[in-house]
Enzyme design. Structure first.
Site, PDB file in Angstrom:
ATOM      1  N   GLY A   1       1.398   0.662   6.230  1.00  0.00           N
ATOM      2  CA  GLY A   1       0.322  -0.301   6.040  1.00  0.00           C
ATOM      3  C   GLY A   1       0.100  -1.129   7.301  1.00  0.00           C
TER       4      GLY A   1
ATOM      5  N   THR B   1       0.831  -1.212   0.000  1.00  0.00           N
ATOM      6  CA  THR B   1       0.000   0.000   0.000  1.00  0.00           C
ATOM      7  C   THR B   1       0.863   1.259   0.000  1.00  0.00           C
ATOM      8  OG1 THR B   1      -1.552  -1.293   1.335  1.00  0.00           O
ATOM      9  CG2 THR B   1      -2.040   1.037   1.106  1.00  0.00           C
TER      10      THR B   1
ATOM     11  N   GLU C   1       9.474  -0.638  11.643  1.00  0.00           N
ATOM     12  CA  GLU C   1       8.176   0.043  11.547  1.00  0.00           C
ATOM     13  C   GLU C   1       7.762   0.595  12.911  1.00  0.00           C
ATOM     14  OE1 GLU C   1       6.214  -2.475   7.857  1.00  0.00           O
ATOM     15  OE2 GLU C   1       5.835  -3.116   9.892  1.00  0.00           O
TER      16      GLU C   1
HETATM   17  O1  LIG Z   1       3.665  -4.703   8.371  1.00  0.00           O
HETATM   18  C1  LIG Z   1       4.016  -4.681   7.219  1.00  0.00           C
HETATM   19  C2  LIG Z   1       5.322  -5.199   6.777  1.00  0.00           C
HETATM   20  O2  LIG Z   1       6.052  -5.724   7.836  1.00  0.00           O
HETATM   21  C3  LIG Z   1       3.117  -4.123   6.185  1.00  0.00           C
HETATM   22  O3  LIG Z   1       2.831  -2.808   6.514  1.00  0.00           O
HETATM   23  C4  LIG Z   1       1.880  -4.959   6.147  1.00  0.00           C
HETATM   24  O4  LIG Z   1       2.264  -6.275   5.810  1.00  0.00           O
HETATM   25  C5  LIG Z   1       0.852  -4.435   5.158  1.00  0.00           C
HETATM   26  O5  LIG Z   1       1.209  -4.675   3.871  1.00  0.00           O
HETATM   27  P1  LIG Z   1       0.253  -4.418   2.635  1.00  0.00           P
HETATM   28  O6  LIG Z   1       0.170  -2.925   2.451  1.00  0.00           O
HETATM   29  O7  LIG Z   1       0.958  -5.122   1.507  1.00  0.00           O
HETATM   30  O8  LIG Z   1      -1.079  -5.026   2.924  1.00  0.00           O
END
Ligand SMILES: O=C(CO)[C@H](O)[C@H](O)COP(=O)(O)O
Length: 258
Positions: free
Chosen positions: A97, A43, A118
């Site tokens: 995300g 995302t 993150e």
């Molecule tokens: O936590 C994350 C990575 O560690 C991502 O933010 C989470 O997996 C969401 O990903 P996406 O936008 O592909 O749904």
């Protein structure tokens, strides 16, 4: 890579991600913001895309801080200024995300194994915003995200942590995350392993307790439960609207700007 502005038609899911990302940027990345955290996942490219659309002038004095290898590349390829959190420990806004978000804005993160960095960037930010498509919008964590809570663990401790999760903390199906195009485990940007630990509904209803219990295990570096951190979550819907859920309990549904 950032081709959503081209003639290529996006799938409904991708369109939902883009709606969420664009709206969150429009609401939270303001001219006065100079340090911006960029999360990971599928995302977040739309977040970067919208920020680039704000123009060269808006971005020339800004620094963008990545949560991992993927977002570092995104920042560089978009021609934005790259920084690091050790140089910029205070961030105006981080947008990231999530794998699942509950009604109180607690999140499961780490599906991309980036949740340590993150969380550092979420904590460093004055405002932490989550962007996702409608599939991530749940009442309780663990409703749609089946693999469980991602746990980054130092390699030497993974067997003991796995055993403790199964035998003491009530996650009998906890597993070491294996790589898909490499023999062996997923290795994070920090050189560690990831365990995915599913818990039942009752336990996940108290996600901060689960977070604390796991975090106390020796060898656990970080847990992919972000409890009480997000100021707002933006969910792109199939009907072209964006549902906004805020930490103050307010909810709003807006028609997104393209
Ligand atoms: O936590 C994350 C990575 O560690 C991502 O933010 C989470 O997996 C969401 O990903 P996406 O936008 O592909 O749904």
């Amino acid at each position: 890579m950032l081709d959503s502005g081209s003639a290529v038609a996006l799938s409904p899911i991708e369109t939902s991600k883009r709606l969420a990302a664009y709206t969150a940027v429009d609401h939270h990345v303001k001219p006065e913001h100079t340090t911006i955290g960029i999360g990971s996942g599928s995302t977040v490219p739309y977040v970067v895309e919208r920020i680039v659309q704000q123009g060269v002038e808006a971005n020339k004095n800004r620094v963008f801080i990545p949560t991992g290898f993927q977002s570092k590349l995104l920042i560089i390829e978009a021609g934005l200024n790259l920084g690091d959190v050790d140089e910029f420990p205070s961030i105006d806004v981080t947008i990231d995300g999530a794998d699942e978000v509950d009604k109180d804005l607690n999140c499961i993160k780490g599906g991309g194994a980036c949740h340590l960095r993150e969380k550092v960037l979420a904590e460093a930010a004055k405002t932490f915003i989550v962007v996702a498509d409608y599939r991530k919008n749940s009442e309780y964590l663990g409703t749609t995200w089946a693999p469980g809570v991602p746990i980054e663990v130092v390699p030497v401790a993974y067997v003991r942590v796995l055993r403790h999760l199964k035998e003491v903390l009530g996650s009998p199906n906890a597993t070491l995350r294996m790589a898909l195009k490499k023999a062996g485990p997923v290795v994070t940007d920090n050189g560690n392993f990831v365990i995915d630990a599913p818990f039942d509904r009752e336990k996940m209803m108290n996600s901060s307790k689960v977070l604390t219990q796991i975090k106390l295990l020796t060898g656990v570096v970080e847990v992919g439960l972000f409890c009480g951190m997000a100021k707002a979550a933006y969910f792109g819907n199939q009907d072209g609207t964006v549902a906004i859920r805020r930490a103050d309990g307010t909810m709003e549904q807006v028609v997104a700007m393209q």
